[in-house]
Design a protein around this motif. Structure first.
Motif: not given
Lengths: 174, 174
Positions: A98, A100, A108, A158, B72-73, B75, B77, B165-168
């Motif tokens: 991960q 990130t 931001k 992931q 700003r996290l 996406s 898509d 779809n990815g926790p990021f």
């Protein structure tokens, strides 16, 4: 100069988030034209999100493995409040790379300047996974009950789902 | 004395973990003899795990709300790599009180000495939730599309499931 060196040495070299789960499922290979997406799954166990940052070494990995696998965070669900390690539960482990997690919020926007290079990160990640697997294989309880370490593909998205009876999230830095 | 004061002032007063989700479901009231367990759910949006530690104030809450809601996290898509805030996505928000996030590993045991008192924590948590709700209500995009803030019951076990779809995952401290 001195102050700058000191503060750098205090910056984290790695971050981990640990969560308890009843089940978890992680994509390890996205769908292609030739084959369906591939997933790994665990039942009751530990979700380990891991990120390596600049300065992380094999020593850092040793400490991370020891902490994640031996920390007493898992409830026995026997009516007591006793907590045991994932090895003593015994439970399964799913490791999620991960990157990130290395981010630092500026205004931001997240900045990832302190993340390690992809090549070094992959080496450390591979070592982290193998050491967790070794510990689980050496533990009598997990061996008897065929508990396994599953893990995500480094550098991939992931795609992940989990069900918890309380994640009891913990944050560790090294 | 001075050194000790300085180092204390550098200790985090609050921690947040942010994760992206496609859907998430949280128990807000356990099952009783009289009624079934109660849950809240969101679709595409942001999972916010939050923990208050000693020294956290309403100023800390203001900073946390600003960071969580404006970072700003998310996406779009749309094939680009453009990231937007949860307000601009627009998406939903689920807030999970997570006292365990304040833990500090000593040997194999977690210690929670730096966690805030339950009463103070509840006040700050209530303020955090309300401010996130206010921001979502003031945002044209989220208002138009009826996006909501859902949140867990402070002090309860947070029985929780999510699909991503990815926790990021991102970690923030204040």
């Amino acid at each position: 100069m001195m102050a700058s060196d000191d503060s750098n040495s205090n910056l984290p070299k790695a971050r981990i988030i640990l969560q308890q789960c009843l089940s978890a499922k992680l994509q390890v290979q996205p769908r292609t034209e030739e084959q369906e997406a591939q997933f790994v799954e665990i039942n009751r166990g530990l979700v380990v999100y891991v990120c390596f940052m600049k300065g992380a070494t094999s020593d850092t990995v040793d400490k991370m493995v020891k902490a994640a696998m031996n920390a007493r965070l898992s409830s026995l669900d026997d009516g007591t409040s006793k907590l045991v390690s994932i090895l003593d539960l015994p439970g399964e482990v799913i490791i999620i790379p991960q990157a990130t997690l290395g981010g630092n919020l500026k205004g931001k926007m997240m900045q990832y300047h302190r993340n390690i290079s992809k090549e070094e990160g992959l080496d450390l990640y591979t070592s982290f996974v193998r050491q967790c697997q070794d510990l689980l294989e050496q533990s009598n309880k997990t061996k008897e009950q065929h508990k396994q370490v599953k893990y995500g593909t480094y550098g991939n998205r992931q795609v992940f789902s989990m069900v918890t009876n309380g994640p009891f999230s913990h944050y560790l830095e090294f």
